[in-house]
Design an enzyme around this catalytic site. Structure first.
Site, mmCIF file in Angstrom:
data_model
loop_
_atom_site.group_PDB
_atom_site.id
_atom_site.type_symbol
_atom_site.label_atom_id
_atom_site.label_comp_id
_atom_site.label_asym_id
_atom_site.label_seq_id
_atom_site.Cartn_x
_atom_site.Cartn_y
_atom_site.Cartn_z
ATOM 1 N N GLU A 190 0.830 -1.233 0.000
ATOM 2 C CA GLU A 190 0.000 0.000 0.000
ATOM 3 C C GLU A 190 0.853 1.267 0.000
ATOM 4 O O GLU A 190 0.630 2.191 0.767
ATOM 5 C CB GLU A 190 -0.962 -0.001 1.196
ATOM 6 C CG GLU A 190 -2.051 -1.050 1.036
ATOM 7 C CD GLU A 190 -3.200 -0.889 2.007
ATOM 8 O OE1 GLU A 190 -3.299 0.177 2.652
ATOM 9 O OE2 GLU A 190 -4.007 -1.824 2.119
HETATM 10 C C1 LIG Z 1 3.273 -9.032 0.326
HETATM 11 C C2 LIG Z 1 2.766 -8.049 -0.674
HETATM 12 C C3 LIG Z 1 1.412 -7.954 -0.925
HETATM 13 C C4 LIG Z 1 0.944 -7.082 -1.914
HETATM 14 N N1 LIG Z 1 -0.384 -7.070 -2.226
HETATM 15 C C5 LIG Z 1 -0.798 -6.356 -3.320
HETATM 16 C C6 LIG Z 1 -2.133 -6.458 -3.792
HETATM 17 O O1 LIG Z 1 -2.960 -7.145 -3.214
HETATM 18 N N2 LIG Z 1 -2.467 -5.779 -4.917
HETATM 19 C C7 LIG Z 1 -1.577 -4.999 -5.584
HETATM 20 O O2 LIG Z 1 -1.925 -4.421 -6.597
HETATM 21 N N3 LIG Z 1 -0.298 -4.852 -5.150
HETATM 22 C C8 LIG Z 1 0.117 -5.527 -4.050
HETATM 23 N N4 LIG Z 1 1.415 -5.417 -3.613
HETATM 24 C C9 LIG Z 1 2.326 -4.531 -4.326
HETATM 25 C C10 LIG Z 1 2.817 -3.339 -3.527
HETATM 26 O O3 LIG Z 1 1.840 -2.353 -3.483
HETATM 27 C C11 LIG Z 1 4.126 -2.877 -4.178
HETATM 28 O O4 LIG Z 1 5.087 -3.828 -3.814
HETATM 29 C C12 LIG Z 1 4.552 -1.520 -3.780
HETATM 30 O O5 LIG Z 1 3.716 -0.564 -4.348
HETATM 31 C C13 LIG Z 1 5.990 -1.209 -4.169
HETATM 32 O O6 LIG Z 1 6.286 -1.581 -5.473
HETATM 33 P P1 LIG Z 1 7.611 -2.442 -5.770
HETATM 34 O O7 LIG Z 1 7.638 -3.575 -4.815
HETATM 35 O O8 LIG Z 1 7.624 -2.754 -7.203
HETATM 36 O O9 LIG Z 1 8.814 -1.492 -5.391
HETATM 37 P P2 LIG Z 1 9.473 -0.370 -6.305
HETATM 38 O O10 LIG Z 1 8.405 0.481 -6.903
HETATM 39 O O11 LIG Z 1 10.454 -1.013 -7.211
HETATM 40 O O12 LIG Z 1 10.215 0.509 -5.217
HETATM 41 C C14 LIG Z 1 11.463 0.102 -4.649
HETATM 42 C C15 LIG Z 1 11.828 1.128 -3.589
HETATM 43 O O13 LIG Z 1 11.982 2.419 -4.171
HETATM 44 C C16 LIG Z 1 11.219 3.364 -3.449
HETATM 45 N N5 LIG Z 1 10.723 4.396 -4.341
HETATM 46 C C17 LIG Z 1 10.073 4.242 -5.505
HETATM 47 N N6 LIG Z 1 9.756 5.441 -6.010
HETATM 48 C C18 LIG Z 1 10.210 6.361 -5.150
HETATM 49 C C19 LIG Z 1 10.209 7.774 -5.104
HETATM 50 N N7 LIG Z 1 9.666 8.511 -6.065
HETATM 51 N N8 LIG Z 1 10.781 8.386 -4.060
HETATM 52 C C20 LIG Z 1 11.353 7.660 -3.083
HETATM 53 N N9 LIG Z 1 11.382 6.339 -3.067
HETATM 54 C C21 LIG Z 1 10.829 5.693 -4.095
HETATM 55 C C22 LIG Z 1 10.082 2.579 -2.824
HETATM 56 O O14 LIG Z 1 9.616 3.239 -1.655
HETATM 57 C C23 LIG Z 1 10.764 1.262 -2.506
HETATM 58 O O15 LIG Z 1 11.379 1.348 -1.259
HETATM 59 C C24 LIG Z 1 1.870 -6.265 -2.605
HETATM 60 C C25 LIG Z 1 3.238 -6.336 -2.306
HETATM 61 C C26 LIG Z 1 3.695 -7.219 -1.366
HETATM 62 C C27 LIG Z 1 5.168 -7.270 -1.104
#
Ligand SMILES: Cc1cc2nc3c(=O)[nH]c(=O)nc-3n(C[C@H](O)[C@H](O)[C@H](O)COP(=O)(O)OP(=O)(O)OC[C@H]3O[C@@H](n4cnc5c(N)ncnc54)[C@H](O)[C@@H]3O)c2cc1C
Length: 807
Positions: free
Chosen positions: A498
């Protein structure tokens, strides 16, 4: 009196007007009155009046102000302000402003805070918490769930469906429970203290997902079809937004739908051909209906004259031809159901769009509106529940476990950890109470929900780390006897979901807060966007001069705060909380002033200066967390026994706030201005010390000693003393150890030797033989020994048992 004194009198009169936020006209009138007195009784004369007129006339005479000030200012503003993207605009429009607006005002009204009603449960909600929630907690065998089955057992799934755990947000008319946000939060917190798999399984359908979206935006036919089935658990929902290429930048999903005609159930209908690749989707492997977000295109303009319609949300049944669903991810040894969902060229009718074809392209706004509510409830309550469970278990364990002949919880180093666990648990629960009441009052607090999500999940990471350290090897050895290790392992999950935390702190809290909660910024942006130039100038004139008055007021209020150290600020209470109200009042003025200075100097580039934005967000957040703490203390009757917890939380929040403030000023891009502002706002460094060793000692004692304050801290957790319940066994053994200690001391004294507090069963036999204790006392010693041995025990396994396991 000399001229200088008269000039000071006039300036003070103007400063008082600014401090009190008088209108521009009234301020000028009072300034003129002061000048008249100074002219009549002093020697201020012609030049003072010319100077005053030069300053005042452009501000109060519209025919001078509008053409010579407002119009060029608007032109400049339009040139330097970057355009807001439609996704940013929708995110900002989605929420409402509540107590966060007061914090941004520079003078929060504490009576408004204390007038917010206390969260209350209906009889039905209370019965649910005491009945089905306790029952399902008692049904969970964490080791079985996590290590052996990688799922909840079928009887738990059935129980959850039967008792409508997945329908807390669904209205009664559709067969749901229709619980308040506050009640949902209490349910999730209790489940989270027992099992992360359980709380996430229940949390997701009640958070952002098909149920919530359907109730707000669904067509009547969709509501009638899905909601009763979701309420009964006949349908299990999931919501799929995240793609491999679009995680944090969710607005950039490459998943798409093309509007076209196709065949559906033997007929040609207007529909969409969907191609998507989603991952990380909670409940997807067991979902029967997938809420899907994708970008909808209409190249043949079958729906109207737009070809790029935007993000759209639809409901796709799991048995739709071509839907690839069912595989699982394995999230950090916390095996709740989570996995990918994929599809290529899947054809579905247009009425699968949530809300029907009319809602095509409105998906982002729908998501933002629901997210602002859901983020206030599920993850913050999970974090607060986990922290409360850690406070209870770690306090009990620290009192039961002995080393160097004393309970480890009596050692100062351990007390520091216990205090951090207890203080954080108190504050975190306070925050969920206040925020969920806000939702129940009809707010969609997008800024507050981002604060809750970030700070409570981060605090829960601190708490679980400390709890692990206090437990030593006991926390590390996984097995049926370990109640901590899985929560520790799974901690990064709530940090990431989230809206991952780095992004949330650096971009969202202040980024949205400044736009949404500032009383004038959004008005200026809206005014600048008006096409009709005359109308734009009028609206901009109102906003920008209101803004100037606001900034001056906060500059004066901040100086007054520095000068008086806040001691002259009013407080709604005269006890030991008064100082906190005074300080928060001053820091609110600082936040408002620095927001204006930063936006004025950095303009649109502030958005890219994430670390500055994060620190301003910290100021806003800590004032919110501290407000919630003060409110909780008051709501619970200002209990004397809770003072150490309240003081710890307040001092920690204000200390962190001051650190963020100083770091912000030290790193301000214009070095000299940063120094001037630091001298103006916080010249002597911290005004508040970190919580003292004595406060921390009192909290450590409180966590280890059964009593009303400890019970209030753990209120609502599953602590029932029944066989197989590890938290219940901890509570029972804590009571037994405390009751057994005087008996033990009596026996040691009679025997003339200071023994180790171990082998109490054998000691009981000796003491009975020598007629030193009663039978009841002997039973107590034996029971305590059995409980103590069970609590400090860890599990071991045959090699084959481990290699055959799921990991
Ligand atoms: C266990 C689990 C359950 C989930 N359940 C759902 C679900 O039910 N439905 C769904 O749609 N999604 C779900 N997600 C997805 C979740 O919302 C994403 O993992 C999350 O939005 C982050 O995306 P990413 O993991 O690709 O990280 P990335 O987007 O690759 O980010 C990597 C890091 O970079 C940081 N970052 C990125 N952009 C910026 C910025 N502009 N400034 C500073 N920092 C930044 C992030 O904070 C993070 O620390 C789930 C994820 C997990 C791990």
């Amino acid at each position: 009196m000399s001229d200088l004194v008269w000039i000071i009198i006039v300036l003070v009169a103007l400063a008082v007007c600014a401090y009190k936020r008088f209108t521009l006209t009234n301020t000028v009138a009072i300034g003129a009155a002061a000048l008249i007195i100074a002219t009549l009784f002093g020697s201020l004369g012609f030049f003072s009046w010319v100077f005053f007129a030069l300053l005042a006339v452009p501000f109060v005479v519209p025919s001078v102000r509008i053409p010579y000030l407002t119009t060029p200012m608007l032109a400049f503003y339009r040139k330097v302000m970057p355009e807001m993207s439609s996704t940013e605009q929708e995110a900002i429009d989605a929420g409402t402003v509540w107590w966060d607006g007061e914090i941004f005002s520079g003078r929060p009204n504490w009576h408004t805070l204390h007038a917010i009603p206390k969260g209350r449960l209906t009889a039905e909600e209370q019965a649910f918490l005491d009945g089905p929630v306790d029952r399902v907690c008692s049904m969970i065998d964490e080791w079985q769930v996590n290590h052996k089955d990688a799922d909840l057992p079928p009887e738990v799934w059935a129980y959850l469906k039967e008792h409508k755990f997945f329908a807390m947000i669904i209205k009664k008319e559709y067969g749901g429970l229709d619980f308040s946000a506050y009640a949902q939060s209490r349910v999730i917190a209790k489940l989270a203290g027992t099992s992360a798999v359980l709380s996430s399984t229940v949390g997701v359908p009640n958070s952002l997902g098909p149920g919530e979206l359907l109730q707000h935006y669904g067509t009547q036919a969709q509501k009638d079809h899905y909601l009763p089935r979701l309420a009964k658990g006949d349908e299990i929902p999931c919501f799929a937004l995240t793609s491999p290429e679009a995680g944090s930048d969710a607005g950039a999903i490459p998943d798409q739908g093309i509007v076209c005609k196709g065949e559906w159930e033997g007929e040609e209908v207007l529909g969409m051909r969907l191609t998507f690749d989603k991952r990380y989707i909670t409940l997807a492997p067991v979902a029967t209906v997938v809420g899907l977000a994708f970008k909808l295109y209409d190249p043949d303009q079958l729906l109207g004259n737009k070809t790029d319609l935007g993000i759209t949300c639809a409901l796709i049944p799991h048995d739709t031809k071509g839907l690839d669903i069912g595989r699982r991810h394995f999230p950090l040894n916390t095996p709740f159901q989570n996995g990918p969902v994929r599809g290529k060229d899947i054809f579905v009718p247009l009425d699968f769009i949530i809300g029907g074809a009319d809602m095509a392209g409105k998906g982002w706004r729908m998501l933002m509106e629901c997210l602002s509510v859901g983020r206030c409830i599920t993850l913050p309550s999970t974090s607060a529940g986990g922290a409360k469970a850690c406070a209870m278990s770690t306090g009990a364990y620290a009192r039961i476990r002995r080393q160097f002949k004393i309970p480890i919880g009596h050692m100062e180093g351990v007390e520091e950890m216990l205090a951090r666990i207890g203080g954080n648990a108190y504050m975190m629960d306070a925050v969920t109470r206040l925020s969920t009441v806000g939702v129940d009052l009809g707010e969609k607090p997008s800024v507050i929900s981002a604060i809750c999500k970030y700070h409570l999940t981060e605090r829960s990471r601190i708490v679980v780390n400390d709890a692990m350290d206090v437990h030593g090897g006991k926390g590390i050895m996984l097995g049926p006897n370990n109640y901590l290790g899985r929560g520790y392992q799974g901690m990064p999950i709530s940090i990431t979901v989230e809206g991952a935390n780095i992004l949330t702190r650096n971009m969202m809290i202040f980024g949205q807060g400044a736009m949404r909660c500032h009383p004038y910024v959004l008005e200026e942006i809206k005014a600048a966007a008006i096409d009709d130039n005359d109308e734009a100038i009028q609206a901009f004139d109102k906003a920008v001069f209101g803004h100037i008055g606001f900034a001056l007021a906060n500059a004066v209020r901040s100086s007054w705060f520095t000068l008086t150290h806040g001691y002259l600020h009013s407080s709604p209470f005269k006890d030991s909380t008064a100082r906190y109200y005074q300080l928060l009042q001053g820091y609110s003025a600082n936040l408002a002033l620095l927001t204006d200075v930063s936006m004025g100097i950095l303009g649109g580039s502030l958005k890219r200066r994430e670390r500055l934005s994060a620190r301003l967000g910290d100021l806003l957040s800590y004032i919110y967390l501290a407000s919630a703490t003060l409110k909780r203390f008051d709501e619970e009757g200002r209990q004397h026994e809770d003072l150490p917890l309240m003081h710890w939380a307040m001092q920690d929040c204000i200390y962190q706030l001051e650190t963020a403030l100083m770091d912000f000023l030290d790193n301000f891009p214009i070095g000299w201005l940063g120094k001037v502002l630091k001298w103006k706002l916080i010249p002597f460094g911290h005004r508040v010390s970190k919580p003292s060793d004595e406060t921390e000692h009192q909290i450590a004692q409180l966590l280890q000693t059964p009593g009303t304050a400890r019970s209030r801290l753990g209120d609502g957790q599953y602590l029932t003393r029944e066989p197989g319940s590890l938290p219940g066994e901890l509570e029972q053994t804590l009571d037994d150890v405390i009751a057994a200690e005087p008996v033990f001391d009596k026996v040691c004294k009679a025997l003339g030797e200071k023994r180790q507090f171990t082998q109490l069963d054998k000691l009981a036999d000796i003491a009975i033989e020598k007629k030193l204790i009663t039978d009841e006392e002997a039973d107590l010693l034996r029971r305590t020994e059995a409980g103590r041995a069970k609590i400090i025990a860890v599990d071991d396994f045959a090699h084959e048992e481990l290699v055959a396991a799921i990991r």
